[in-house]
Structures are given as C-alpha cells and as structure tokens.
Scaffold this motif. Sequence first.
Motif, short mmCIF file in Angstrom:
data_model
loop_
_atom_site.label_atom_id
_atom_site.label_comp_id
_atom_site.label_asym_id
_atom_site.label_seq_id
_atom_site.Cartn_x
_atom_site.Cartn_y
_atom_site.Cartn_z
N VAL A 51 0.84 -1.20 0.00
CA VAL A 51 0.00 0.00 0.00
C VAL A 51 0.87 1.25 0.00
N ARG A 52 1.92 1.25 0.81
CA ARG A 52 2.85 2.39 0.83
C ARG A 52 3.44 2.65 -0.56
N ALA A 53 3.87 1.58 -1.22
CA ALA A 53 4.44 1.73 -2.56
C ALA A 53 3.40 2.23 -3.56
N SER A 54 2.18 1.74 -3.44
CA SER A 54 1.12 2.15 -4.36
C SER A 54 0.80 3.64 -4.21
N ILE A 55 0.80 4.12 -2.96
CA ILE A 55 0.56 5.55 -2.73
C ILE A 55 1.74 6.38 -3.23
N GLU A 56 2.95 5.94 -2.87
CA GLU A 56 4.15 6.72 -3.19
C GLU A 56 4.36 6.85 -4.69
N HIS A 57 4.03 5.82 -5.45
CA HIS A 57 4.28 5.82 -6.89
C HIS A 57 3.02 6.01 -7.72
N ASN A 58 1.90 6.40 -7.07
CA ASN A 58 0.65 6.70 -7.77
C ASN A 58 0.20 5.55 -8.68
N LEU A 59 0.31 4.33 -8.18
CA LEU A 59 -0.04 3.17 -9.00
C LEU A 59 -1.52 3.13 -9.35
N LEU A 60 -2.35 3.75 -8.52
CA LEU A 60 -3.80 3.68 -8.75
C LEU A 60 -4.31 4.87 -9.56
N TYR A 61 -3.40 5.69 -10.05
CA TYR A 61 -3.81 6.87 -10.81
C TYR A 61 -4.63 6.50 -12.04
N ASP A 62 -4.25 5.40 -12.70
CA ASP A 62 -4.95 5.01 -13.92
C ASP A 62 -5.90 3.84 -13.71
N GLY A 63 -6.30 3.60 -12.46
CA GLY A 63 -7.30 2.58 -12.21
C GLY A 63 -6.84 1.49 -11.24
N PRO A 64 -7.73 0.56 -10.91
CA PRO A 64 -7.43 -0.49 -9.96
C PRO A 64 -6.24 -1.35 -10.40
N LYS A 65 -5.62 -2.02 -9.42
CA LYS A 65 -4.47 -2.86 -9.69
C LYS A 65 -4.63 -4.20 -8.98
N ARG A 66 -4.19 -5.25 -9.68
CA ARG A 66 -4.08 -6.59 -9.08
C ARG A 66 -2.59 -6.90 -8.94
N LEU A 67 -2.10 -6.97 -7.70
CA LEU A 67 -0.68 -7.11 -7.44
C LEU A 67 -0.41 -8.37 -6.62
N TRP A 68 0.79 -8.92 -6.79
CA TRP A 68 1.19 -10.05 -5.96
C TRP A 68 2.67 -9.92 -5.60
#
Length: 448
Positions: free
Chosen positions: A96-113
Amino acid sequence: MTEQKKKLEKLSGVKGMNDILPQDAALWEFFESTVKSMLRAYGYQQIRTPILEPTQLFTRGIGEVTDIVEKEMYSFTDALNGEHLTLRPENTAAVVRASIEHNLLYDGPKRLWYIGPMFRHERPQRGRYRQFYQVGVEALGFAGPDTDAEIIMMCQRLWDDLGLSGIRLELNSLGQPEERAAHRQELIAYLEQHVDTLDEESKRRLYTNPLRVLDTKNPAMQEIAQNAPKLVDFLGSESLAHFEGVQRLLKANNIPFKINPRLVRGLDYYNLTVFEWVTDKLGAQGTVAGGGRYDPLIEQLGGKATAACGWAMGVERILELLKEEDLVPAPEGTDIYVVHQGDAAAEQAFIIAERLRDTGLDVILHCSPDGTPASFKSQMKKADASGAAFAVVLGEDELAQGMVGVKPLRSASLESTGQKNEQATVPVEDLTEFLINAMVATADDSAD
C-alpha cells in the motif's frame, strides 16, 4: 609462534532463520512455478518492496495494540541518520505504501502479488519461523463482493494445482468501524462480567483490543469466547448484503466454507470479509493462508480512500503440507554430462560444453575436486548420479579422429537413440544436431 593456533569457532545461523538447501530446491521451485502460473491466470502483476520499511508504517497500518507491533517486530534505530526502521513483519502495508508513493492507482485499480521473506521475533516451531516466506495478493480499487470471492477461489485453485487436500475455508465479516464500535461496547461489558476468568493477556486487551480476546487459544476461556456477543448481530444491511454476496458466489462455484463468528484476524486494518484456510495436518499452526478486505488502510497511510482486499500464505507451511502428503517432486536432472581424459581433450570438452549450452541444453562439465585427473569409470559414476540423459565422452583417441562418444544413461534415452546401452560415436560437427534430436525423441517417448 610457540602457541598452537587455536581452532576457529564454528558459526551457526540465527535460530528460526533457516537455510534453504539444494535438496529442497525442487520443492520450492515447484511451489513457486505453480503459484506464478495461477496468478497469471487471474491477471496479477508482481510487485517487490524492500525488506526494510519505516517503523511507523507498521504501527499505523497494523495497529499498535497487536501482537506483531507489541512483541514481534525487529525494529532498530539507524545509527547513521536516526531513522526508526523495521524488518517487514508482513507485506500488505508495504504494498500500500508503494502504491501511494508511486501513484499506481492513478490510472485505475491494480491486481498485485508478491513473494519474499518476512520477519517476526517469536518462538520458532514447525511452520513458524523468525524469517519466513510469504506469497500474497493485493486487489486495490475493487469494492464489490466479487473480488472477495475471487481471491478466495484463487486459493482453492492453488490447492488443486498443488494436489493438496483437507484445507478448509472459514469466513466471517467484521463489518464497518461504526458497527464494530457498537459491538465493542457490548463485548467489553460482557467480558467485564467474566474478568475473574480472563487470562492476563485477555485482561490486557480488554479495553484496547477486545475483539482479539475472542481469538484466544486458551482452553479455559473457550466457553466465554463462544458465548460472547457476535459481531454479525451488529452488522447493518450493507455489510450483510456484502457478506451474503461473497457467500453466494462461493456457493455458485462449489467452494465449501464454514462461518466462524470468532474469526477476527490479527491486524487492525481489516473490515467486512475476513477468511482463513486451515488444516489439521500441521498441529497448532493450522492456518496456511488468510486475508480479507481492508478498505480503510490506503487512506490511513496517507492515500485517497480506496477499497482493497487480499491474502497472504506462509510458504513453509504449504511445503510442509506437500511433504506430509508425499507430493514432493523429484529433482530434475541435467541434460548432458561431459566426461574427458587428457589435457587436449579437457580443452576441447570445455569448448563442446559451451556450444551445447548455446543451443539451450543444460550441461555439466566434469571438474575434478582436487585438480587431478579422474578415471573414465569415476567420471561416469558422477554422470549417472547427475541424472543426465546422456554422457558425452571425449578422450585422446576420439580427439585424434575428430569424433566424440555419446552414451545414453536413461532407459528413455536408450530407446530414443536406437542404441542398446551402447556408446555411439559421432563426428564433433554433428554432435549438437545428434543430441538435440535425441533429446526431442526422449521427450516424446516420455510423453507417450
């Protein structure tokens, strides 16, 4: 020197932080390749985060009144700059920290593992170590019960792909914060009536994290926990509809489950659906995977409010189950083992081995442990023990004639070459084509 040189003390690894030895590699590789194949089928992308994170990430994300934060984290102050750092005890907060820091959700939902080591300072026991490996998934930006059901069914598909049986699914709903607050008030009042029966750990949690009291493993407190007010009775219509939606999808896909009203999980960030996959085959460490929905966490760590859910599973526990059910794969042998005798033959053998590797074949070139030449007989024993399909034999006579010997080492290899445990002699320039054709024929024979 008049004093005899003292023998250096043998050093051992840290207790509970285990070496993964070559004889275990085939099992780890089988598990990892099976997991990766399953995750590709659901469209998940890998993310890798550092093993060191700011301590505050876990105190804010996991919750200060949890076993992990209070007793199990490996935390220290960086001597260089005074930063408070922690070896990650889990990876959801880090993702979650990485997703916020790098704006991973800017272009929509993400499925990560992810997959990697986690660290918790606790008493090592079977399937529970101070450094342990987890594989996990995080579905960020998905609010519906369909995603909850899908990540649960992913686990069932993995059990099936691995060949495991006897792993049961338990479900519960923790509702929303306001519903938990109402339940918390009733739960504290109930536990206060039984305060004389509570153990010290439960008394300590009575006013800070009373929900965790219900998860007690103390036999003397089971009746109290069983009769405590149930959170499901405090859920509103939306929470109930979400939970019923998850159940409906699981039933439609023939996934059996049990509702466990005492299932709360050990981290503060969960809401709505929580679940665990449990087994009776590992003793006290019966949970092999667990997770649920954690909608508040992204906002809690400084991001925009976003729905999320996921799970994590302990790799070592799954491997223990594979061993328990005798599902350990045989280690794969190499393709070719090159034996040689004489200085000139050794140099040519080196060149041949590299050319064969250029074609994609796996090749072991015999090297003497002590630097002295070994007999052909000794080398052939090593070749056979390597699991190689063929031995390539090069001596002074073969070298002088521009030829090389090829000896099949396995029954399937014998059939593919038409040889009857005999060594074929092949021109050096034809060796690569001969071996590739023989390997293909061996693979076809094995498939039949």
